[in-house]
Design an enzyme around this catalytic site. Structure first.
Site, PDB file in Angstrom:
ATOM      1  N   ASP A  37       0.913  -1.297   0.306  1.00 16.44           N
ATOM      2  CA  ASP A  37       0.001   0.070   0.060  1.00 16.44           C
ATOM      3  C   ASP A  37       1.121   1.279  -0.164  1.00 16.44           C
ATOM      4  O   ASP A  37       2.019   1.272   0.316  1.00 16.44           O
ATOM      5  CB  ASP A  37      -0.866   0.104   1.229  1.00 16.44           C
ATOM      6  N   ASN A  85     -11.174  -2.532  -5.703  1.00 17.52           N
ATOM      7  CA  ASN A  85     -10.142  -1.832  -6.306  1.00 17.52           C
ATOM      8  C   ASN A  85     -10.829  -1.309  -7.526  1.00 17.52           C
ATOM      9  O   ASN A  85     -10.344  -0.280  -8.235  1.00 17.52           O
ATOM     10  CB  ASN A  85      -8.852  -2.194  -6.714  1.00 17.52           C
TER      11      ASN A  85
HETATM   12  C1  IPE Z   1      -5.404  -2.839  -0.234  1.00 17.17           C
HETATM   13  O1  IPE Z   1      -5.185  -1.480  -0.282  1.00 17.17           O
HETATM   14  C2  IPE Z   1      -5.623  -3.529  -1.657  1.00 17.17           C
HETATM   15  C3  IPE Z   1      -4.209  -3.799  -2.165  1.00 17.17           C
HETATM   16  C4  IPE Z   1      -2.997  -3.513  -1.588  1.00 17.17           C
HETATM   17  C5  IPE Z   1      -4.154  -4.417  -3.558  1.00 17.17           C
HETATM   18  P1  IPE Z   1      -6.162  -0.581  -0.466  1.00 17.17           P
HETATM   19  O2  IPE Z   1      -5.546   0.798  -0.576  1.00 17.17           O
HETATM   20  O3  IPE Z   1      -7.257  -0.721  -1.718  1.00 17.17           O
HETATM   21  O4  IPE Z   1      -6.843  -0.401   0.837  1.00 17.17           O
HETATM   22  P2  IPE Z   1      -7.856   0.523   1.598  1.00 17.17           P
HETATM   23  O5  IPE Z   1      -9.005   1.099   0.763  1.00 17.17           O
HETATM   24  O6  IPE Z   1      -6.900   1.768   2.005  1.00 17.17           O
HETATM   25  O7  IPE Z   1      -8.622  -0.145   2.797  1.00 17.17           O
HETATM   26  C1  IPE Z   2      -1.402   0.243  -3.401  1.00 19.47           C
HETATM   27  O1  IPE Z   2      -1.233   1.623  -3.414  1.00 19.47           O
HETATM   28  C2  IPE Z   2      -1.641  -0.400  -4.821  1.00 19.47           C
HETATM   29  C3  IPE Z   2      -3.174  -0.911  -4.898  1.00 19.47           C
HETATM   30  C4  IPE Z   2      -4.061  -0.812  -4.055  1.00 19.47           C
HETATM   31  C5  IPE Z   2      -3.336  -1.205  -6.239  1.00 19.47           C
HETATM   32  P1  IPE Z   2      -2.505   2.754  -3.487  1.00 19.47           P
HETATM   33  O2  IPE Z   2      -2.949   2.994  -4.715  1.00 19.47           O
HETATM   34  O3  IPE Z   2      -3.653   2.064  -2.413  1.00 19.47           O
HETATM   35  O4  IPE Z   2      -1.783   3.965  -2.698  1.00 19.47           O
HETATM   36  P2  IPE Z   2      -2.513   4.919  -1.531  1.00 19.47           P
HETATM   37  O5  IPE Z   2      -3.067   3.903  -0.460  1.00 19.47           O
HETATM   38  O6  IPE Z   2      -3.448   5.754  -2.291  1.00 19.47           O
HETATM   39  O7  IPE Z   2      -1.496   5.611  -1.342  1.00 19.47           O
HETATM   40 MG    MG Z   3      -4.088   2.234  -0.673  1.00 16.51          MG
END
Ligand code: IPE
Ligand code: IPE
Ligand code: MG
Length: 261
Positions: A37, A85
């Site tokens: 993340d 997602n």
């Molecule tokens: C969790 O991260 C999913 C992945 C790392 C693929 P998210 O960024 O989607 O999670 P939330 O929305 O902060 O809970």
């Molecule tokens: C994790 O990074 C990647 C996926 C969930 C695909 P994020 O895209 O969720 O990054 P933040 O949480 O918005 O910083």
């Molecule tokens: Mg995230």
């Protein structure tokens, strides 16, 4: 694979070498699962579009996969795309899929070199045909490898996985009393694999976001403020060292005499 291999790999005298020397080879986690993340935040800090964070995150994936394989871990699971997602803008989702395809094409040789078996967990059928094709190709080409199992969680949801397992149980025609925890576990996408011992989440969020809900029942959770694109071998070694300092009880009582066994 294992600590001698790691020591031969890390630069002598480096901080990483010191970390490797601190590791207890007898207490390495069998399965490490990572919620990757913070890509969006990494990009935002640099006034860049979110997708640049995803692009930069590929280097972290590469580094983590190689480190885990060299350490001799049995299973590594990376959370790459959740069923939730899809709520993101179509352009971001599209770029994520393109990056995934590119990663697989570029890294297949590395996976082979390290004897890694590649596997996808999630509702793969719902993915686009070109993505599916690339995933299946990598899985097929590495199917006979006997080293680390590398699961990528794609279109993955912990609740969806549990529902899918329940459907499989019902479709099998088994009697209710035949459905034990062990049998149910074998019907999950991760059937036959050890449960994660260590669950890492980068970028500081204290939640599991629908990841491996059944399997993390007794996982040790490690959250780091490091954003995923900044995550390197050093951070992984630090997480494993922290894991080795934990006392796992599984509902029992402290048993110092058993520590290290
Ligand atoms: C969790 O991260 C999913 C992945 C790392 C693929 P998210 O960024 O989607 O999670 P939330 O929305 O902060 O809970
Ligand atoms: C994790 O990074 C990647 C996926 C969930 C695909 P994020 O895209 O969720 O990054 P933040 O949480 O918005 O910083
Ligand atoms: Mg995230």
């Amino acid at each position: 694979m294992g600590l001698p291999e790691m020591l031969a790999w890390v630069p002598p005298g480096s901080p990483d070498e010191a970390l490797v020397r601190e590791l207890d080879p007898a207490r390495l986690p069998a399965h490490v699962a990572i919620i990757m993340d913070g890509n969006g935040r990494w990009a935002a800090k640099r006034y860049m579009p979110r997708v640049e964070g995803h692009r930069a995150g590929i280097t972290s994936v590469r580094d983590t996969v190689e480190t885990c394989a060299r350490l001799g871990l049995k299973v590594l699971t990376l959370y790459a795309f959740s069923v939730e997602n899809w709520k993101r803008p179509a352009t971001e989702v599209g770029t994520l899929m393109v990056l995934l395809k590119r990663y697989l094409r570029m890294e297949l040789a590395t996976l082979q070199k390290h004897d890694i078996r590649f596997n996808v967990i999630g509702r793969v059928d719902d993915l686009a045909d070109d993505v599916k094709k690339e995933l299946l190709h990598a899985a097929e080409r590495t199917a006979s490898n006997t080293g680390m199992l590398f699961n990528i969680a794609l279109n993955y949801g912990g609740r969806a996985e549990i529902v899918d397992a329940a459907r499989r149980a019902m479709a099998s025609g088994m009697r209710p009393e035949q459905l034990t925890e062990e049998v149910f576990g074998s019907l999950l996408y991760t059937g036959g694999q050890p449960d994660p011992d260590l669950l890492i989440r980068t970028s500081g969020e204290l939640r599991v976001s629908n990841f491996l809900l059944w399997q993390i029942a007794y996982a040790e959770i490690y959250v780091t403020e490091t954003l995923w694109p900044d995550f390197r071998r050093q951070h992984l070694l630090e997480a494993i060292l922290a894991f080795q300092k934990r006392e796992r009880r599984y509902g029992g009582i402290a048993a110092p005499a058993l520590a290290g066994r």
